[in-house]
Scaffold this motif. Structure first.
Motif, PDB file in Angstrom:
ATOM      1  N   TYR A  50       0.791  -1.234   0.000  1.00 57.83           N
ATOM      2  CA  TYR A  50       0.000   0.000   0.000  1.00 57.83           C
ATOM      3  C   TYR A  50       0.824   1.285   0.000  1.00 57.83           C
ATOM      4  O   TYR A  50       0.433   2.278  -0.573  1.00 57.83           O
ATOM      5  CB  TYR A  50      -0.958   0.034   1.195  1.00 57.83           C
ATOM      6  N   TYR A  97      -9.014   2.447 -10.931  1.00 53.82           N
ATOM      7  CA  TYR A  97      -7.713   2.710 -10.298  1.00 53.82           C
ATOM      8  C   TYR A  97      -6.544   2.360 -11.215  1.00 53.82           C
ATOM      9  O   TYR A  97      -5.567   3.093 -11.287  1.00 53.82           O
ATOM     10  CB  TYR A  97      -7.572   1.934  -8.985  1.00 53.82           C
ATOM     11  N   GLN A  98      -6.608   1.215 -11.880  1.00 51.65           N
ATOM     12  CA  GLN A  98      -5.505   0.868 -12.770  1.00 51.65           C
ATOM     13  C   GLN A  98      -5.644   1.654 -14.077  1.00 51.65           C
ATOM     14  O   GLN A  98      -4.642   2.008 -14.693  1.00 51.65           O
ATOM     15  CB  GLN A  98      -5.436  -0.647 -12.993  1.00 51.65           C
ATOM     16  N   PHE A 146      -2.814   5.016  -2.680  1.00 55.17           N
ATOM     17  CA  PHE A 146      -3.963   4.949  -3.570  1.00 55.17           C
ATOM     18  C   PHE A 146      -4.812   6.212  -3.413  1.00 55.17           C
ATOM     19  O   PHE A 146      -5.774   6.401  -4.102  1.00 55.17           O
ATOM     20  CB  PHE A 146      -4.837   3.732  -3.246  1.00 55.17           C
ATOM     21  N   GLU A 147      -4.469   7.031  -2.404  1.00 50.58           N
ATOM     22  CA  GLU A 147      -5.367   8.110  -2.032  1.00 50.58           C
ATOM     23  C   GLU A 147      -4.789   9.506  -2.241  1.00 50.58           C
ATOM     24  O   GLU A 147      -5.057  10.420  -1.476  1.00 50.58           O
ATOM     25  CB  GLU A 147      -5.835   7.896  -0.584  1.00 50.58           C
TER      26      GLU A 147
END
Ligand code: TYD
Length: 196
Positions: A50, A97-98, A146-147
């Motif tokens: 992550y 996301y990807q 991711f954020e």
């Protein structure tokens, strides 16, 4: 019946998914709530990465392997048992996301639809990334890689372009969101029963 609940972190997916699970159980349905990434070895590797994200290709491969596993081990068996399956994230997360990393969203969709069943209902909880990040921080979580805001803007844009999805304004009053999602689900269940 297969239902996917999607959206960026902090949009309220988990709250809504649990609510829907409870309400459908009260109506007498047998329901299972699943979450991706799963606890498989691939899901675990995703979680370990992550804060130092993998190469995009490697990351995509892990999400796909994890999904294949989930479809085979959890989703298909539950549907066969006549259960309603609620997904807290599914392949629309990979597309968004990807896709936001540069993969072609349409190709990602095709790849996923080869390995995963298409849901009967897809809800996208839509929220501006600035607001979502505040919610993530408020619940005491530290936003991970991711954020990041710019990235999440792209993710949101791709989520919003999902065909045949129900876009729900996640900034609305929670009770209103719950009602909207439950109503749409019950409506769909009625259609389903007619077909059977
Ligand atoms: P999340 O639902 O936040 O899980 P956890 O509770 O383990 O933190 O998902 C983790 C992150 O994985 C999330 O920020 C979005 C990302 N993700 C993808 O990039 N692609 C995918 O296919 C999925 C399922 C998740």
């Amino acid at each position: 019946m297969l239902i996917a609940i999607e959206g960026i972190d902090g949009s309220g997916k988990t709250t809504i998914a649990k609510f829907l699970e409870e309400e459908l159980k009260k109506l007498g349905y047998s329901v299972v709530l699943l979450k991706e990434p799963t606890d498989s070895e691939w899901g675990r590797r995703i979680r370990e990465s992550y804060n130092s994200r993998l190469r995009p290709e490697e990351e995509l491969e892990l999400f796909l392997k994890d999904r294949e596993y989930d479809v085979r081990e959890n989703i298909v068996p539950s549907l066969k048992q006549g259960k309603i399956v609620i997904m807290d994230r599914y392949y629309f997360s990979t597309i968004a996301y990807q896709g936001a990393l540069g993969f072609n969203p349409e190709e990602l969709r095709e790849m996923n639809e080869k390995i995963a069943l298409k849901p009967d209902l897809v809800f996208i909880l839509d929220i501006p990334p600035e607001k979502a990040i505040l919610r993530v921080k408020k619940r005491g979580d530290k936003p991970n890689d991711f954020e990041r805001i710019e990235y999440l803007r792209k993710v949101r844009e791709i989520f919003l372009s999902t065909k045949n999805a129900i876009i729900v304004d996640a900034m609305k009053d929670l009770e209103e969101i719950k009602r909207e999602i439950l109503d749409k689900t019950v409506e769909k269940l009625k259609d389903h029963l007619k077909k059977d």
